[in-house]
Scaffold this motif. Structure first.
Motif, short mmCIF file in Angstrom:
data_model
loop_
_atom_site.label_atom_id
_atom_site.label_comp_id
_atom_site.label_asym_id
_atom_site.label_seq_id
_atom_site.Cartn_x
_atom_site.Cartn_y
_atom_site.Cartn_z
N LYS A 152 4.93 -3.07 -3.51
CA LYS A 152 6.09 -2.98 -2.63
C LYS A 152 5.86 -1.99 -1.49
O LYS A 152 6.27 -2.22 -0.35
CB LYS A 152 7.34 -2.59 -3.43
CG LYS A 152 7.83 -3.70 -4.34
CD LYS A 152 8.10 -4.97 -3.56
CE LYS A 152 8.47 -6.14 -4.44
NZ LYS A 152 8.66 -7.39 -3.66
N ILE A 153 5.20 -0.88 -1.77
CA ILE A 153 4.88 0.11 -0.73
C ILE A 153 3.92 -0.50 0.29
O ILE A 153 4.07 -0.32 1.50
CB ILE A 153 4.26 1.38 -1.34
CG1 ILE A 153 5.32 2.17 -2.13
CG2 ILE A 153 3.65 2.27 -0.25
CD1 ILE A 153 6.46 2.70 -1.29
N GLU A 211 3.55 -3.62 1.12
CA GLU A 211 4.26 -4.59 1.95
C GLU A 211 5.12 -3.91 3.02
O GLU A 211 5.33 -4.45 4.10
CB GLU A 211 5.12 -5.50 1.08
CG GLU A 211 4.31 -6.44 0.22
CD GLU A 211 5.18 -7.24 -0.74
OE1 GLU A 211 4.65 -8.22 -1.31
OE2 GLU A 211 6.35 -6.90 -0.93
N THR A 212 5.58 -2.71 2.71
CA THR A 212 6.41 -1.96 3.66
C THR A 212 5.59 -1.46 4.85
O THR A 212 6.05 -1.49 6.00
CB THR A 212 7.08 -0.75 2.96
OG1 THR A 212 7.88 -1.24 1.88
CG2 THR A 212 7.95 0.03 3.93
N TYR A 213 4.35 -1.04 4.58
CA TYR A 213 3.53 -0.41 5.62
C TYR A 213 2.46 -1.31 6.20
O TYR A 213 1.76 -0.92 7.13
CB TYR A 213 2.89 0.87 5.06
CG TYR A 213 3.89 1.96 4.81
CD1 TYR A 213 4.35 2.77 5.86
CD2 TYR A 213 4.43 2.17 3.54
CE1 TYR A 213 5.29 3.77 5.64
CE2 TYR A 213 5.37 3.18 3.31
CZ TYR A 213 5.79 3.96 4.36
OH TYR A 213 6.73 4.95 4.15
N PRO A 263 2.48 -4.77 7.92
CA PRO A 263 3.42 -5.78 8.44
C PRO A 263 3.07 -7.23 8.14
O PRO A 263 3.94 -8.05 7.90
CB PRO A 263 3.40 -5.52 9.96
CG PRO A 263 2.95 -4.11 10.09
CD PRO A 263 1.98 -3.89 8.98
N GLU A 306 6.42 -10.82 1.77
CA GLU A 306 7.07 -10.20 0.62
C GLU A 306 6.69 -10.94 -0.67
O GLU A 306 6.68 -12.16 -0.72
CB GLU A 306 8.58 -10.21 0.80
CG GLU A 306 9.32 -9.48 -0.31
CD GLU A 306 10.82 -9.43 -0.06
OE1 GLU A 306 11.54 -8.99 -0.97
OE2 GLU A 306 11.26 -9.83 1.03
#
Length: 216
Positions: free
Chosen positions: A140-141, A143-145, A147, A151
């Protein structure tokens, strides 16, 4: 603790740096190159399994050999005829690697009650929980950083994790039946190639079923 990080973990990192590109690169470059590489991998695993045979465990290992052959060839045929997205396959490989690594570290650092001591003496409940939680967190981290990463559902990650765990446990049962700790010595820190591929075998098996069902 010092010995763990200086020797065992170093060996595992080296193995991953060699093994992960070996699995990913052929599938990204050419499906027929992947066929050749996976056939070689499958042949080495079958050789390791054949060496584990004795008068008391031939039936069990022969059944496992047939299962491994079916799983590998089904995966390769499906990949050639209906290839999955490259980014999805990379995610699957990374999830397996993260789970395996953090399960190992969690079990070694935290310790505690063994998960299935009669099947695999090295696996602990703390290791399993650490592997699941940290893998979900890292995915999840990332996917956040990053781009361009799409998801990934928690359900998808959990399915991959438990498929990997299932493959690992089945291989451990086969090795225990043959009264051996490692299937070989080809992979430093992991033993034989089966010791490194057991999680992948479980994932490939579940993935094959999903691909077949989705194509109906």
């Amino acid at each position: 603790m010092k010995e763990l990080f200086n020797q065992e973990l170093f060996k595992r990192i080296v193995s991953v740096l060699v093994f992960v590109p070996l699995i990913i690169a052929p599938l990204l470059l050419n499906n027929y190159l992947a066929l050749l590489v996976f056939l070689i991998i499958n042949s080495i695993i079958l050789f390791e399994l054949d060496k584990m045979k004795n008068n008391t465990n031939k039936f069990v290992i022969n059944i496992f050999i047939l299962a491994v052959i079916f799983i590998f060839f089904s995966f390769l045929i499906l990949q050639i005829t209906a290839p999955i997205l490259k980014i999805l396959f990379i995610k699957i490989i990374v999830i397996i690697w993260l789970f395996d690594t953090f399960s190992y570290l969690g079990g070694k650092i935290i310790g505690g009650k063994k998960l299935f001591p009669k099947v695999s003496s090295g696996k602990t409940i703390s290791g399993l929980i650490s592997g699941i939680v940290i893998t979900l967190f890292v995915v999840k981290i990332a996917e956040t950083y990053i781009p361009y990463l799409s998801e990934t559902s928690i359900f998808f990650v959990i399915v991959i994790i438990f498929s990997a765990f299932f493959g690992d446990m089945i291989a451990s049962m086969v090795k225990r039946n043959a009264d051996v700790k490692d299937s070989g010595t080809i992979m430093p820190g992991h033993g034989g190639l089966l010791d490194r591929m057991d999680s992948f075998i479980g994932v490939f098996f579940v993935f094959n079923i999903f691909q077949i069902i989705s194509s109906i």
